[in-house]
Design an enzyme around this catalytic site. Sequence first.
Site, PDB file in Angstrom:
ATOM      1  N   LYS A  57       0.768  10.939  76.807  1.00  0.00           N
ATOM      2  CA  LYS A  57       0.567  10.600  78.222  1.00  0.00           C
ATOM      3  C   LYS A  57       1.040   9.185  78.472  1.00  0.00           C
ATOM      4  CE  LYS A  57      -3.465  13.628  78.862  1.00  0.00           C
ATOM      5  NZ  LYS A  57      -3.195  14.577  79.924  1.00  0.00           N
ATOM      6  N   GLU A  65     -14.027  17.084  82.713  1.00  0.00           N
ATOM      7  CA  GLU A  65     -13.247  18.218  83.233  1.00  0.00           C
ATOM      8  C   GLU A  65     -14.134  19.053  84.139  1.00  0.00           C
ATOM      9  OE1 GLU A  65     -10.176  19.951  80.373  1.00  0.00           O
ATOM     10  OE2 GLU A  65     -11.936  19.652  79.127  1.00  0.00           O
ATOM     11  N   LYS A  92     -17.215  19.868  79.876  1.00  0.00           N
ATOM     12  CA  LYS A  92     -16.635  20.843  80.803  1.00  0.00           C
ATOM     13  C   LYS A  92     -17.643  21.079  81.913  1.00  0.00           C
ATOM     14  CE  LYS A  92     -13.318  22.921  77.802  1.00  0.00           C
ATOM     15  NZ  LYS A  92     -12.071  22.293  78.253  1.00  0.00           N
ATOM     16  N   ASP A  95     -13.185  19.942  69.917  1.00  0.00           N
ATOM     17  CA  ASP A  95     -12.071  20.190  70.828  1.00  0.00           C
ATOM     18  C   ASP A  95     -11.560  18.897  71.469  1.00  0.00           C
ATOM     19  OD1 ASP A  95     -10.337  21.897  72.397  1.00  0.00           O
ATOM     20  OD2 ASP A  95     -11.644  21.496  74.105  1.00  0.00           O
ATOM     21  N   HIS A 145      -1.886  15.692  72.238  1.00  0.00           N
ATOM     22  CA  HIS A 145      -1.016  15.515  73.417  1.00  0.00           C
ATOM     23  C   HIS A 145      -1.424  14.303  74.256  1.00  0.00           C
ATOM     24  CE1 HIS A 145      -4.107  17.764  75.687  1.00  0.00           C
ATOM     25  NE2 HIS A 145      -3.566  17.255  76.774  1.00  0.00           N
ATOM     26  N   ARG A 171       5.050  37.683  65.702  1.00  0.00           N
ATOM     27  CA  ARG A 171       5.010  39.026  65.094  1.00  0.00           C
ATOM     28  C   ARG A 171       5.632  40.082  66.001  1.00  0.00           C
ATOM     29  NH1 ARG A 171       0.147  39.388  60.843  1.00  0.00           N
ATOM     30  NH2 ARG A 171       1.050  37.657  59.696  1.00  0.00           N
ATOM     31  N   HIS A 219      -8.920  13.622  71.196  1.00  0.00           N
ATOM     32  CA  HIS A 219      -8.459  12.837  72.342  1.00  0.00           C
ATOM     33  C   HIS A 219      -9.260  11.550  72.565  1.00  0.00           C
ATOM     34  CE1 HIS A 219      -6.167  16.368  72.878  1.00  0.00           C
ATOM     35  NE2 HIS A 219      -6.987  17.034  73.645  1.00  0.00           N
TER      36      HIS A 219
END
Length: 475
Positions: free
Chosen positions: A177, A211, A331, A230, A173, A39, A235
């Site tokens: 890998k 993580e 996390k 998430d 993604h 935008r 994954h």
Amino acid sequence: MVFGATGDLMRRKLLPALYEVSAALGGGAPPFRILGCARAPLDDTAFQREATASLVAAGVARAPAARRWARKFLRYASLGAGGPDDYAALRRRIEQVEAVDRLPGHRIFYLALPSEAIPDVVGRLGSAGLARGPGWSRLVIEKPFGTDLASAEALNAELHREFPEGSIYRIDHYLGKETVQNLLVFRFANMLFESVWNRDRISHVEITVAESLGVEDRASYYDGAGALRDMLQSHLTQLLSLAAMEVPSSLEADAVRNEKVKVLESIEPLRPDDVVRGQYGAGRLGTARLAPYRREAGIPRGSTTETYVAVRLRLNSWRWQGVPFFLRTGKRLPEKRTEIVVHFRRPPVWFFPGSAPGEISANTLRITLQPDEGFELAFEIKRPGHAIVLETHRLHFLYAEAFGPLADAYQTLLIDLMRGDATLFVRGDEVEAAWRVYAPVLQRPPPLHRYPAGTWGPRDADRLPVELGHAWSDA
Ligand code: BG6
């Protein structure tokens, strides 16, 4: 055409990967240009300037080289308010760039946008006649793909109105890998492993994506998503499919994806006690004091979003009947580590002194995807000396030792995208099958446990393997 071209994903991942890919392909690359769409009222020069700064910040190029590259390859189109006239203008802009730069008219629409913005953009691309171009047209969607089964089905239906499934590339993604792709080679190019890859030889499998980072600056997205949406649904479930799938008939995209879907369909319905959710409280990592999730910037004080989730899955198949798969992600765990640990059964007869049969170490195969990509096979040997004393030793292979640093996942995925190889992208029915697995948890989330930041998650998660006579590898 990258939609969301002024966003975080473009800055941190896509631009550096595009730069590396065009450097790696060199003169062998088909002619291409990247048209940033967003935008903001930028012009080509301002967009090129921002991109140059991002490339330098990402450490992929020095300023002069980044600037030259940006000038040659990057263009910008403002989408204004995103109405029909803006998309008609976008179409003219695309045609103009194709004419000036003598491009063949093949188009990739990469939507680096949140899930909820996608239907509108896809509908407008269709109305502007952009879903079909002079060459092929491909649509790229980032994860998370929907927020549950119903929204994923609705999103698939919206996409299919404008683009056939064969031209939709859903990105996870993790599939790009190097070590994830290697799972297929490791399993199917080595007689040694594939012949023991079943319920007769394997007792259980662990998949961990840990993580140490917290929510960082992504509060508005993350608090609405949580660890299940998430990470787990995408994954970890992808890793599970690749670790558990049958031998495909070829490496063709659909042959591989058919087998992955079958794994998901074989998962028995989750029961409430198969799932543990957690949220990090205050804690420490080394000398750093860590704030609780509910005190992180932008997170509501009473948030019940999970930052940790662990599940125990049973696969109802000939290969895996009776072999539990334990998956966990979180996390603010003690370290960044992604691995699949395959635990083999213990020998059926034991005549060595020292330990009772139930106590001896079983062979394990640890496939590490991050940070030290490679694998490690643990086995028993006799310690030299007169007495028979057993000791566990390990054979290991490290990618870095053999090949040096590995390319970023996005580079692999971008090249496949340009070539039209969909093997490493998620098919529509596959993403729905993954949501179906977790539908019972999303409908009735189990209680939320607290864990101190910097630890391996809530104590209650230990119960998942322990109740079946196993333990998490680090417990
Ligand atoms: C993303 C998640 O998909 O994957 C992030 O949205 C997570 O929350 C990231 O941090 C992890 O990716 P990687 O490649 O660093 O393991």
